[in-house]
Write a protein that holds these residues in place. Structure first.
Motif, short mmCIF file in Angstrom:
data_model
loop_
_atom_site.label_atom_id
_atom_site.label_comp_id
_atom_site.label_asym_id
_atom_site.label_seq_id
_atom_site.Cartn_x
_atom_site.Cartn_y
_atom_site.Cartn_z
N UNK A 20 -0.55 -15.07 9.86
CA UNK A 20 0.85 -15.48 9.80
C UNK A 20 1.10 -16.16 8.24
N UNK A 21 -0.23 -16.65 7.79
CA UNK A 21 -0.13 -17.26 6.37
C UNK A 21 -0.36 -16.22 5.42
N UNK A 22 -0.27 -15.03 5.85
CA UNK A 22 -0.56 -13.92 4.71
C UNK A 22 0.70 -12.88 4.54
N UNK A 23 1.92 -13.49 5.05
CA UNK A 23 3.11 -12.66 4.92
C UNK A 23 4.01 -12.95 3.73
N UNK A 24 3.42 -13.34 2.75
CA UNK A 24 4.25 -13.48 1.30
C UNK A 24 4.22 -12.17 0.51
N UNK A 25 5.33 -11.47 0.47
CA UNK A 25 5.47 -10.20 -0.43
C UNK A 25 5.59 -10.53 -1.56
N UNK A 26 4.73 -9.70 -2.49
CA UNK A 26 4.67 -9.76 -3.75
C UNK A 26 4.78 -8.53 -4.56
N UNK A 27 5.73 -8.56 -5.91
CA UNK A 27 5.77 -7.00 -6.20
C UNK A 27 4.70 -6.92 -7.06
N UNK A 28 3.89 -5.79 -7.27
CA UNK A 28 2.43 -5.34 -7.78
C UNK A 28 2.71 -5.41 -9.39
N UNK A 29 2.09 -5.57 -10.16
CA UNK A 29 2.07 -5.08 -11.66
C UNK A 29 2.19 -3.54 -11.82
N UNK A 30 2.41 -3.09 -12.73
CA UNK A 30 2.66 -1.82 -12.98
C UNK A 30 1.43 -0.92 -12.93
N UNK A 31 0.24 -1.26 -13.10
CA UNK A 31 -0.86 -0.49 -12.90
C UNK A 31 -1.53 -0.78 -11.40
N UNK A 32 -1.04 -1.44 -10.89
CA UNK A 32 -1.47 -1.62 -9.32
C UNK A 32 -0.77 -0.78 -8.40
N UNK A 33 -1.46 0.22 -7.95
CA UNK A 33 -0.94 1.09 -6.84
C UNK A 33 -1.35 1.15 -5.63
N UNK A 34 -2.15 0.26 -5.24
CA UNK A 34 -2.84 0.05 -3.76
C UNK A 34 -2.75 -1.42 -3.44
N UNK A 35 -2.37 -1.56 -2.07
CA UNK A 35 -2.58 -2.89 -1.39
C UNK A 35 -3.62 -2.84 -0.69
N UNK A 36 -4.34 -4.14 -0.72
CA UNK A 36 -5.56 -4.21 -0.18
C UNK A 36 -5.58 -5.46 0.97
N UNK A 37 -6.58 -5.17 1.94
CA UNK A 37 -6.66 -6.27 3.07
C UNK A 37 -8.24 -6.35 3.18
N UNK A 38 -8.62 -7.63 3.08
CA UNK A 38 -9.92 -7.59 3.20
C UNK A 38 -10.37 -9.01 4.28
N UNK A 39 -11.44 -8.63 5.18
CA UNK A 39 -11.66 -9.68 6.23
C UNK A 39 -13.10 -9.98 5.96
N UNK A 40 -13.25 -11.34 5.67
CA UNK A 40 -14.71 -11.96 5.51
C UNK A 40 -15.21 -12.76 6.36
N UNK A 41 -16.17 -12.62 7.09
CA UNK A 41 -16.88 -13.56 8.01
C UNK A 41 -17.51 -14.70 7.25
#
Length: 104
Positions: A36-57
């Motif tokens: 719920x704290x990760x729902x802030x949408x951001x426009x990526x920079x020109x060279x950034x063409x991927x969205x990433x989600x990382x889960x860390x224990x």
């Protein structure tokens, strides 16, 4: 003269709209315990063409918790890029808003 001025303004607005339309939009957060704290949408920079989600224990045993990081990226990262983290999951995608869901 009015026609040329109008045409110039119209073409400028059209170019701006096309540039925005081709921008990638990803959700972004850093080390959050809840999706719920990760729902802030951001426009990526020109060279950034991927969205990433990382889960860390964070710890082992009963005190363990998965922290979520979401961001824009130029390429899909590999687990080797996070040697100091215990990765639970790593998800990479190429469409707007595709990193909506929490790590699995």
């Amino acid at each position: 003269m009015k026609t040329a001025s109008f045409l110039l303004c119209f073409l400028g607005a059209l170019a701006l709209c096309v540039q925005i339309a081709h921008a990638l939009i990803c959700f972004q957060c850093e080390n959050e315990a809840s999706n719920w704290n990760c729902l802030r949408a951001t426009r990526c920079s020109q060279g950034e063409r991927r969205c990433v989600t990382i889960g860390t224990v964070t710890a082992k045993g009963n005190d363990s918790q998965v922290l979520i990081t979401k961001k824009c990226a130029e390429r899909c990262p590999s687990e080797k890029e996070y040697p100091n983290r215990a990765l639970n999951s790593l998800f990479c995608c190429e469409n707007c808003w595709c990193n909506l869901w929490p790590p699995k």
